[in-house]
Design an enzyme around this catalytic site. Sequence first.
Site, short mmCIF file in Angstrom:
data_model
loop_
_atom_site.label_atom_id
_atom_site.label_comp_id
_atom_site.label_asym_id
_atom_site.label_seq_id
_atom_site.Cartn_x
_atom_site.Cartn_y
_atom_site.Cartn_z
CB CYS A 206 -0.09 24.22 154.26
SG CYS A 206 -0.81 24.36 156.20
N GLY B 200 15.40 26.55 158.49
CA GLY B 200 16.36 26.54 159.61
C GLY B 200 17.60 27.69 159.51
CB THR C 247 11.82 29.18 163.03
OG1 THR C 247 10.83 28.30 161.98
CG2 THR C 247 11.43 28.66 164.24
C1 SIN Z 1 2.20 26.33 156.31
O1 SIN Z 1 2.74 25.35 156.87
O2 SIN Z 1 2.08 26.22 154.98
C2 SIN Z 1 1.28 27.23 156.94
C3 SIN Z 1 1.28 27.01 158.31
C4 SIN Z 1 -0.06 27.14 158.94
O3 SIN Z 1 -0.77 28.47 158.88
O4 SIN Z 1 -0.78 26.20 159.59
#
Ligand code: SIN
Length: 329
Positions: free
Chosen positions: A145, A260, A282
């Site tokens: 993340c 994507g 997404t």
């Molecule tokens: C992630 O990108 O692993 C999680 C996204 C987030 O909750 O900021």
Amino acid sequence: MSHARSTSSVAPEQVDLRCRFGATPLPHPVMTASGCFAYGQQFAAFMDVGKLAGVSTKGISPLPRYGNPLPRICETASGMLNSIGLENVGAESFLRDKLPFLADLGISVWVNFFGEDMDSYVRCAEMLEAGRDRGIDVLEMNISCPNIKKGGIEFGTVPRVAHTLTKRCVEATGIPIVVKLSPNAADLPAMAQAVRDAGAYGVSLINTITGMAIDVRSRRPRIATTYGGLSGPAIKPIALRMVHQVHRALPDLPICGMGGILSGEDALEFLMAGASCVQVGTANFARPDIGLTIVDELRKIMAELGITTIAEAVGSLRPVEPEEPSSWS
Ligand code: SIN
């Protein structure tokens, strides 16, 4: 130049979409991705969630989190930037309030999880172990993340650290662990090797790529944390390259590919690059039921190309046939 197909088309009904992620059988290779499908239940209003191969949940931590300040999401060219900050209900509430819906679907339930330091990753794996006989099939360990200050960067970019973390979590639970790798790592095959040596069941790739967007009228970043994770079609070529590199280095390591995917043809690209299954992320924000459309499209494109099984597609990329240089005279 020759682009002739060596196989001829078959009827869509002749395509068998059943596949395996490692030893785990799946009815087809299309799942939904963490952070883009909540805990699944909200999507039941739009589709039969039980027809997906599986769902990867929003990342779970030992305690609930509220995430980052707003705004934390914005649209970009062919993509989306997010900095949610891993908002989630916490492991206890997840097991009690969210898991039963997913378990009842009879699909593969991947619980994405993380911690703020090594001990809290292990604590989370130990807590989620209680879900082993209650429907959790895989723990997808998020070491990628880009949106939190703690628990991020070196877990996802330093192979030795990723190895130690994976080993400790593998020892903490009997649930198979799939490690979600960071595209920000310098050497992804080395990261994949490190987590595999530590006992990971497979890898997911890729997570988002750090980016930013600016509102020129206000001269402010479009999201409150300035930087966020870029996802969507804009990152697909990068994701494909990374899946391919890891598959080439470790052909036996199960890979769940994402980045994507919008269509069956996109999914097939990931399979050909070496993924055993895929996650759609997404695209769910625009079309909540797109995962099932992608399953139908995958069947059609495979039929058109005369590919009758997923095993035939996985890692089946061929070398480019060099074209004659064109003449300027
Ligand atoms: C992630 O990108 O692993 C999680 C996204 C987030 O909750 O900021």
